[in-house]
Structure formats: C-alpha cells, structure tokens
Design a protein around this motif. Structure first.
Motif, short mmCIF file in Angstrom:
data_model
loop_
_atom_site.label_atom_id
_atom_site.label_comp_id
_atom_site.label_asym_id
_atom_site.label_seq_id
_atom_site.Cartn_x
_atom_site.Cartn_y
_atom_site.Cartn_z
N PRO A 178 0.89 -1.08 0.03
CA PRO A 178 0.10 0.05 0.16
C PRO A 178 0.92 1.23 -0.01
CG PRO A 178 -0.64 -1.51 1.84
CD PRO A 178 0.64 -1.83 1.12
N TYR A 179 0.37 2.29 -0.33
CA TYR A 179 0.97 3.72 -0.60
C TYR A 179 1.34 4.08 0.85
CZ TYR A 179 1.95 8.65 -1.55
OH TYR A 179 2.47 9.67 -1.56
N ASP A 180 2.70 4.25 1.12
CA ASP A 180 3.30 4.96 2.35
C ASP A 180 2.71 4.09 3.53
OD1 ASP A 180 4.76 6.67 1.04
OD2 ASP A 180 3.47 8.37 1.82
N SER A 181 2.76 2.73 3.50
CA SER A 181 2.36 2.05 4.79
C SER A 181 3.10 0.54 4.67
CB SER A 181 0.86 1.71 4.74
OG SER A 181 0.43 1.26 5.91
N ASP A 182 2.57 -0.40 5.49
CA ASP A 182 3.13 -1.51 5.51
C ASP A 182 2.54 -2.73 4.67
OD1 ASP A 182 4.61 -0.76 8.24
OD2 ASP A 182 2.68 -1.30 9.29
N LEU A 183 3.56 -3.72 4.55
CA LEU A 183 3.30 -4.63 3.72
C LEU A 183 1.88 -5.54 4.05
CD1 LEU A 183 6.51 -6.36 2.71
CD2 LEU A 183 5.19 -5.09 1.09
N VAL A 184 1.23 -5.83 2.96
CA VAL A 184 -0.04 -6.73 3.45
C VAL A 184 0.16 -8.03 2.66
CG1 VAL A 184 -2.56 -7.13 2.78
CG2 VAL A 184 -1.75 -4.87 3.41
N HIS A 185 0.04 -9.14 3.49
CA HIS A 185 0.35 -10.54 3.07
C HIS A 185 -1.09 -11.51 2.98
CE1 HIS A 185 2.29 -14.80 4.03
NE2 HIS A 185 2.11 -14.61 2.68
N VAL A 186 -1.27 -12.21 2.10
CA VAL A 186 -2.43 -13.01 2.05
C VAL A 186 -1.79 -14.26 1.68
CG1 VAL A 186 -4.54 -13.41 0.80
CG2 VAL A 186 -3.73 -11.08 0.92
N ASP A 187 -2.14 -15.17 2.72
CA ASP A 187 -1.53 -16.58 2.60
C ASP A 187 -2.89 -17.46 1.99
OD1 ASP A 187 -0.86 -19.18 3.05
OD2 ASP A 187 0.22 -18.77 4.86
N LEU A 188 -2.62 -18.10 0.92
CA LEU A 188 -3.73 -18.72 0.43
C LEU A 188 -3.56 -20.54 0.66
CD1 LEU A 188 -3.57 -17.16 -3.01
CD2 LEU A 188 -5.05 -16.66 -1.26
N ARG A 189 -2.46 -20.60 1.30
CA ARG A 189 -2.18 -22.14 1.39
C ARG A 189 -3.19 -22.95 2.46
NH1 ARG A 189 4.01 -20.85 2.36
NH2 ARG A 189 2.91 -19.06 3.21
N ASP A 190 -3.81 -22.38 3.34
CA ASP A 190 -4.67 -22.96 4.27
C ASP A 190 -6.04 -22.04 4.43
OD1 ASP A 190 -6.34 -24.48 5.86
OD2 ASP A 190 -5.07 -23.69 7.81
#
Length: 211
Positions: A178-190
């Motif tokens: 995202p702009y000027d912010s933290d990373l977003v992680h989407v885990d699709l394995r479960d």
C-alpha cells in the motif's frame, strides 16, 4: 514476443496559462525490429477520462489493466467514468479489441465515488488481484468474470504494487504494498488469511516476489 505495453494517462497538468489539462488514457505497444529500431503504436481505450493505474500481461500476450474514474481528473460538467478492469487483445492485423468490466463496489473515501483499483497482478489460475482505496483486496476471476473482496482489518490505503508467489498447485501467497504503509500478506495455502507486516521504512512503492 518481446514487445512492451505501456499505459499512458495525462491528467492534472497545467497549460502555459495555468489551466488544468484533461487528457486521455491510452495504451502504447512498442516493438523492436531485428536491428533494434523501436516502433510505438498508440491505441485509444474506452472510458479514457479514467486514470490508468496499472497493467499486466497474460500468457497469451493480451493485456489487463485497471482504470480509476477519479472525479478530480474529470473535466467540469462531466460525470466521472466508472472504475473498470479492461482486457485488450491485439489481432494479427494490428487491431485492438477491448472488453470492459465495471468494478461493482464504490470506495468510501470522502468526496470520491471511486474504488481506485491499483497494483494489478494476474496469477496462473486466471485471477486478477488488486487493492482498492480503502486497503481491501479485490479479486477478479477472468474465467467467470466475477469480482470478490477480501476485507483487510485495519487496512492501509491504496495498493500501489502487488506480487504473487506460485507453488506447484497454483498461487500460495499474495503480497501487496500500500501507499506509504506496511506490507499486506495474503496466505492462500490454508484458506485465506491476511496479515499486515510492519515495514522498517513505511514509504513503500513497489514489491516483487522471487519464485
């Protein structure tokens, strides 16, 4: 085939008198001959008063891109174009055919009606991933033409870049910046789980994965 697609948008500039210029969004297709000479072909696109935010190519050479119908980039007296995902396919004779898909849910930022899709990425199953202006994640199944939303709690705003990690059986992880912010992680394995990863330097602009 070695060619390159470029998205062009001309908005927010001022002319020599200080008046704002409302331009158009276009696609440029750049090819090189055997001597390395470049040729660029411009293509007008539908809803071209929208801001072309990002694009990605498919394995068949076609192009998917996102358009934000930002009211601030709309000429006075005109209604902002809808947010869209568009799909462009180039024929052998050089003609470009384009399909249009309206993003169904408007954003909620005060003073706008746009989802502002950005950070477009395509996985191996034919699903497009992108962020909206509220920091949630939108997917578009290009096989069924269906949109869906993944709500990100305490989401930062505006995905500017998205990358997908592929496993043996398809995508396993989606990361977006995202702009000027933290990373977003989407885990699709479960199922689908979403976490926000703190960044040491929050002024993020891009993210890329290594397979």
């Amino acid at each position: 085939d070695g060619s390159v697609w470029v998205g062009l948008s001309n908005f927010g500039d001022n002319d020599s008198t200080g008046q704002q210029i409302f331009g158009t969004s276009q696609l440029a297709h750049i090819t090189a001959d055997s001597q390395g000479n470049l040729t660029s072909t411009l293509y007008a696109i539908p809803a071209n008063t929208s801001y072309l935010t990002s694009l990605t190519t498919a394995s068949d050479g076609s192009v998917w891109y996102a358009l934000a119908g930002d009211p601030s980039f709309t000429p006075p007296g005109q209604v902002a174009a809808p947010d869209q995902i568009q799909h462009a396919t180039l024929a052998a004779d050089g003609t470009l055919s384009i399909q249009q898909f309206d993003v169904p849910e408007p954003g909620v930022v005060a003073g706008t009606s746009t989802t502002y899709p950005d950070g477009l990425a395509l996985d191996s199953t034919g699903t497009l991933w992108f962020g909206d202006e509220t920091g949630n994640i939108i997917t578009f199944n290009t096989n069924t033409d269906q949109f869906s939303k993944i709500v990100v709690a305490d989401a930062p705003v505006f995905a500017t870049s998205t990358t997908i990690i592929e496993g043996a059986n398809g995508p396993t992880d989606v990361w977006y910046a995202p702009y000027d912010s933290d990373l977003v992680h989407v885990d699709l394995r479960d199922g689908v789980s979403v976490t926000i990863q703190a960044a040491s330097n929050p002024a993020l602009t891009a993210v890329v994965g290594v397979q």
